[in-house]
Design a protein around this motif. Structure first.
Motif, PDB file in Angstrom:
ATOM      1  N   GLY A 344       0.788  -1.223   0.000  1.00 29.84           N
ATOM      2  CA  GLY A 344       0.000   0.000   0.000  1.00 29.84           C
ATOM      3  C   GLY A 344       0.818   1.269   0.000  1.00 29.84           C
ATOM      4  O   GLY A 344       0.265   2.369  -0.103  1.00 29.84           O
ATOM      5  N   GLU A 345       2.143   1.180   0.101  1.00 26.79           N
ATOM      6  CA  GLU A 345       2.976   2.380   0.186  1.00 26.79           C
ATOM      7  C   GLU A 345       4.052   2.419  -0.894  1.00 26.79           C
ATOM      8  O   GLU A 345       4.982   3.210  -0.819  1.00 26.79           O
ATOM      9  CB  GLU A 345       3.625   2.482   1.569  1.00 26.79           C
ATOM     10  N   GLY A 346       3.940   1.575  -1.879  1.00 27.11           N
ATOM     11  CA  GLY A 346       4.888   1.647  -2.981  1.00 27.11           C
ATOM     12  C   GLY A 346       6.039   0.668  -2.854  1.00 27.11           C
ATOM     13  O   GLY A 346       6.179  -0.073  -1.878  1.00 27.11           O
ATOM     14  N   PHE A 347       6.864   0.701  -3.894  1.00 30.07           N
ATOM     15  CA  PHE A 347       8.004  -0.214  -4.004  1.00 30.07           C
ATOM     16  C   PHE A 347       9.221   0.590  -4.426  1.00 30.07           C
ATOM     17  O   PHE A 347       9.142   1.416  -5.344  1.00 30.07           O
ATOM     18  CB  PHE A 347       7.689  -1.283  -5.054  1.00 30.07           C
ATOM     19  N   GLY A 348      10.328   0.394  -3.748  1.00 26.97           N
ATOM     20  CA  GLY A 348      11.526   1.151  -4.079  1.00 26.97           C
ATOM     21  C   GLY A 348      12.778   0.300  -4.035  1.00 26.97           C
ATOM     22  O   GLY A 348      12.887  -0.628  -3.242  1.00 26.97           O
ATOM     23  N   VAL A 349      13.711   0.623  -4.909  1.00 22.67           N
ATOM     24  CA  VAL A 349      14.997  -0.064  -4.960  1.00 22.67           C
ATOM     25  C   VAL A 349      16.099   0.979  -4.919  1.00 22.67           C
ATOM     26  O   VAL A 349      16.058   1.983  -5.658  1.00 22.67           O
ATOM     27  CB  VAL A 349      15.147  -0.913  -6.240  1.00 22.67           C
ATOM     28  N   SER A 350      17.064   0.775  -4.041  1.00 24.62           N
ATOM     29  CA  SER A 350      18.229   1.674  -3.951  1.00 24.62           C
ATOM     30  C   SER A 350      19.476   0.870  -4.271  1.00 24.62           C
ATOM     31  O   SER A 350      19.667  -0.228  -3.739  1.00 24.62           O
ATOM     32  CB  SER A 350      18.335   2.278  -2.550  1.00 24.62           C
ATOM     33  N   VAL A 351      20.301   1.420  -5.147  1.00 21.08           N
ATOM     34  CA  VAL A 351      21.530   0.753  -5.565  1.00 21.08           C
ATOM     35  C   VAL A 351      22.708   1.605  -5.098  1.00 21.08           C
ATOM     36  O   VAL A 351      22.779   2.802  -5.422  1.00 21.08           O
ATOM     37  CB  VAL A 351      21.580   0.564  -7.096  1.00 21.08           C
ATOM     38  N   PHE A 352      23.613   1.007  -4.342  1.00 20.17           N
ATOM     39  CA  PHE A 352      24.778   1.695  -3.816  1.00 20.17           C
ATOM     40  C   PHE A 352      26.015   1.171  -4.544  1.00 20.17           C
ATOM     41  O   PHE A 352      26.344  -0.018  -4.452  1.00 20.17           O
ATOM     42  CB  PHE A 352      24.915   1.460  -2.314  1.00 20.17           C
ATOM     43  N   LEU A 353      26.709   2.058  -5.261  1.00 25.10           N
ATOM     44  CA  LEU A 353      27.869   1.673  -6.065  1.00 25.10           C
ATOM     45  C   LEU A 353      29.107   2.459  -5.639  1.00 25.10           C
ATOM     46  O   LEU A 353      28.994   3.649  -5.297  1.00 25.10           O
ATOM     47  CB  LEU A 353      27.593   1.934  -7.552  1.00 25.10           C
ATOM     48  N   PRO A 354      30.274   1.840  -5.666  1.00 24.10           N
ATOM     49  CA  PRO A 354      31.500   2.582  -5.357  1.00 24.10           C
ATOM     50  C   PRO A 354      31.880   3.507  -6.505  1.00 24.10           C
ATOM     51  O   PRO A 354      31.579   3.231  -7.665  1.00 24.10           O
ATOM     52  CB  PRO A 354      32.539   1.465  -5.166  1.00 24.10           C
ATOM     53  N   ILE A 355      32.565   4.594  -6.185  1.00 24.83           N
ATOM     54  CA  ILE A 355      33.044   5.504  -7.236  1.00 24.83           C
ATOM     55  C   ILE A 355      34.540   5.743  -7.043  1.00 24.83           C
ATOM     56  O   ILE A 355      35.119   5.374  -6.035  1.00 24.83           O
ATOM     57  CB  ILE A 355      32.280   6.834  -7.219  1.00 24.83           C
TER      58      ILE A 355
END
Length: 355
Positions: A344-355
């Motif tokens: 009921g509150e959505g779907f999210g994906v976070s991707v953490f990459l080195p720089i």
């Protein structure tokens, strides 16, 4: 050309092998010095003349351990062979020690008197040394096999992930292409300018997928990935119209970083499929990208229903699993993928990459 490396390897092995026997020489020197009234130098020479034969015979023990390796399922024959070889090793060592003692005493009877109190312990120690030599050899072989197996598994996994990536590169959802072409057909009659723009975007989309200088690489600039994703969203807007609303918050510094190709588009496609398409009112897809310290953080969130109780397609399925595998191959433990999914509150994906 190959003799020099082999010679260097042999020299290093000899140095390590000699150093490994040095502690035993010191132990024997201490025992000999304690049992006789002799100088330390004499005790060390006597200890060396004793241990050197164990080291020479040890080369044969190492050779046998390498040829007769520890099997996956040890058998009685395996143990009997090595038990026999351990006794032969100890017996040969005892014989060489006795010959050495015979050089300094007048008769074999005197030799027997000399060794009567400790020969059995010497034989037992010979068996233990043989077992230690075999054990070290087998441990090294086991470690080498483990490393080789890990290397094979990593190679196979990398090949599988690359195969998945190639499959992703080679595909666009047939329904997406069909719907896009249908929308272009309608636009040609009512809005030729918009139709031309749509064809141009579709061309850019296909070029990104097929062009080896962009989509064919493991990594691309985030700016290129965003442009590719924008082209995809623009074409989807032909179908969904105002039902598809996109909010972007991507910093300039983030756009200059390199990311795995298709990392955004695949997540956005998932959001459109599960959040926009099923709802009459549509919804919002939010794209975010920023640099935080030594990391690039990408976000793709939607305001849809999130994972439903009867629908597990938005869980950590094949797409997210493939993404995690890809960044693991590319970056190891320095990258990660986080999922935030609340019904009921959505779907999210976070991707953490080195720089």
């Amino acid at each position: 050309m190959t003799s020099s490396p082999r010679w260097s390897t042999w020299v290093r092995w000899t140095a390590w092998y000699t150093a490994a026997w040095s502690p035993l020489v010191l132990v024997y020197a201490a025992l000999i010095g304690a049992s006789r009234t002799i100088s330390a130098a004499t005790a060390i020479v006597a200890a060396f003349s004793t241990v050197v034969w164990a080291a020479v015979l040890g080369v044969g023990a190492l050779w046998l351990a390498q040829r007769w390796t520890w099997p996956a399922r040890p058998t009685a024959r395996f143990f009997l062979v090595h038990a026999g070889m351990a006794l032969i090793y100890a017996g040969l060592w005892d014989g060489l020690i006795l010959l050495g003692i015979r050089q300094s005493v007048p008769s074999w009877q005197r030799v027997g008197e000399e060794v009567a109190t400790w020969l059995h312990w010497q034989t037992f120690e010979g068996v233990l040394i043989y077992a230690a030599l075999c054990g070290v050899t087998w441990a090294r072989q086991s470690a080498a096999r483990g490393r080789a197996q890990e290397s094979r598994v990593a190679h196979i996994e990398a090949q599988r992930v690359r195969a998945e990536l190639e499959a992703l590169r080679g595909r666009l959802d047939p329904h997406f292409l069909f719907n896009t072409l249908h929308s272009v057909t309608v636009l040609i009659e009512h809005d030729p300018v918009a139709a031309a723009q749509a064809v141009e975007r579709l061309s850019a989309l296909l070029r990104y997928v097929l062009d080896a200088r962009q989509g064919g690489r493991e990594e691309v600039l985030l700016a290129d990935e965003v442009a590719f994703t924008d082209a995809y969203l623009a074409l989807e807007s032909l179908r969904y119209g105002e039902r598809l609303r996109v909010v972007r918050d991507i910093s300039d510094s983030a756009l200059r970083q390199r990311v795995p190709s298709f990392v955004l588009q695949s997540l956005v496609e998932n959001a459109v499929k599960h959040s926009i398409a099923p709802r009459t009112a549509g919804g919002i897809v939010r794209l975010g990208g920023r640099v935080e310290g030594a990391q690039l953080v990408l976000h793709v969130h939607d305001d849809g229903p999130g994972p439903l109780a009867h629908d597990d397609t938005r869980g950590p399925g094949v797409g997210l699993h493939a993404l995690r595998q890809r960044i693991a191959v590319l970056y190891g433990d320095t990258a990660r993928v986080d999922v935030r999914a609340v019904p009921g509150e959505g779907f999210g994906v976070s991707v953490f990459l080195p720089i």
